[in-house]
Design an enzyme around this catalytic site. Sequence first.
Site, PDB file in Angstrom:
ATOM      1  N   HIS A 123       0.821  -1.221   0.000  1.00 56.61           N
ATOM      2  CA  HIS A 123       0.000   0.000   0.000  1.00 56.61           C
ATOM      3  C   HIS A 123       0.854   1.271   0.000  1.00 56.61           C
ATOM      4  O   HIS A 123       0.315   2.366  -0.197  1.00 56.61           O
ATOM      5  CB  HIS A 123      -0.916   0.028   1.226  1.00 56.61           C
ATOM      6  CG  HIS A 123      -1.969  -1.033   1.235  1.00 56.61           C
ATOM      7  ND1 HIS A 123      -2.842  -1.224   0.195  1.00 56.61           N
ATOM      8  CD2 HIS A 123      -2.276  -1.977   2.170  1.00 56.61           C
ATOM      9  CE1 HIS A 123      -3.653  -2.229   0.481  1.00 56.61           C
ATOM     10  NE2 HIS A 123      -3.326  -2.716   1.672  1.00 56.61           N
ATOM     11  N   ASP A 243      -4.122 -13.032   3.771  1.00 58.25           N
ATOM     12  CA  ASP A 243      -5.407 -12.628   4.322  1.00 58.25           C
ATOM     13  C   ASP A 243      -6.569 -12.996   3.409  1.00 58.25           C
ATOM     14  O   ASP A 243      -7.726 -12.668   3.708  1.00 58.25           O
ATOM     15  CB  ASP A 243      -5.421 -11.127   4.634  1.00 58.25           C
ATOM     16  CG  ASP A 243      -4.751 -10.279   3.570  1.00 58.25           C
ATOM     17  OD1 ASP A 243      -4.390 -10.820   2.509  1.00 58.25           O
ATOM     18  OD2 ASP A 243      -4.585  -9.068   3.804  1.00 58.25           O
TER      19      ASP A 243
END
Length: 319
Positions: A123, A243
């Site tokens: 990110h 995830d």
Amino acid sequence: MKVNVVWHPSSLRHRTGSGHPENPERLRAILETLRSEELASSVVWHEAAPANREHILEVHSLQYVQRLEQLAEQGGGRLDGDTVMSADSFDAALHAAGAAIKAVELAHGGESAFAAVRPPGHHACRTRAMGFCLLNNIVIAARFALNNYHLSRVLIVDWDVHHGNGTQELVESDERVRYVSLHEWPLYPGTGATEERGVGNIFNVPRPGGLPRARYVEDLNRAVDSATRSWNPDLVLISAGFDAMAGDPLAHFTLEPEDYTEWVSRWLGFRVPIVSVLEGGYVPERVAAGVVAHLWSMGKAGPPGFHFGPEHAVDSRQL
């Protein structure tokens, strides 16, 4: 089978605060599993050096890097609502980027490698930290490989359940890199639409949560096939978040550890080294299981004596 794992103790000293999902226990579970009696003989450990500033500045602005360093010197603090630094976080970030670079150096010798590090990176944008990420480890690794080994084609596959907006921002104008991302939509950070194509090098696969796991596996396979049609990579880099597995508290995908085995086994057909760098995944035991599954496959990558470089002729068979 031997697998290369690159890490540094500073990753465990990056503190995010009580209750934060991105915490040292994630990495500790991986390290303990890989050092277990059953697996220890299969792992070759490498301790990373910090990344050189010049390699970081290929990706991030000087002002931004100085801001991170200064905040760490002040004892840490919040960069946004999710992203936290402690006094040791900048050192951890330097070593995480250094681990990604070391993994590429191992790949240059024909050996695939996994960088077991935190903080994560996909990110992180050129001038902004976000989503638990400080430095964009995977793009730093890609630029290092492109600039130092004169590669012409680097494939980044991002199977973290969140879209790697920072990675896309940093590579979307670079025709030498193709970026494929499978991610839950809608979900943080709200980017990664199919229509976002960069210079034709961005292949986003946004999908809703709760689908059968086979659908996610096949859709990412198809996207990688599309990205590499008549464009065979010299190196495969994986933003390896875990995830997307069933039960993760921050998302709703349904993958299991063996799905990562299937993907990596398929991509071995490129006959180039594979480098992966840890991203997300917030159930420590599940993250460790995903890591073991994907390393089991990755250990077979790269034929003996293989060196990638501009003279390398990649196996062009379709995967």
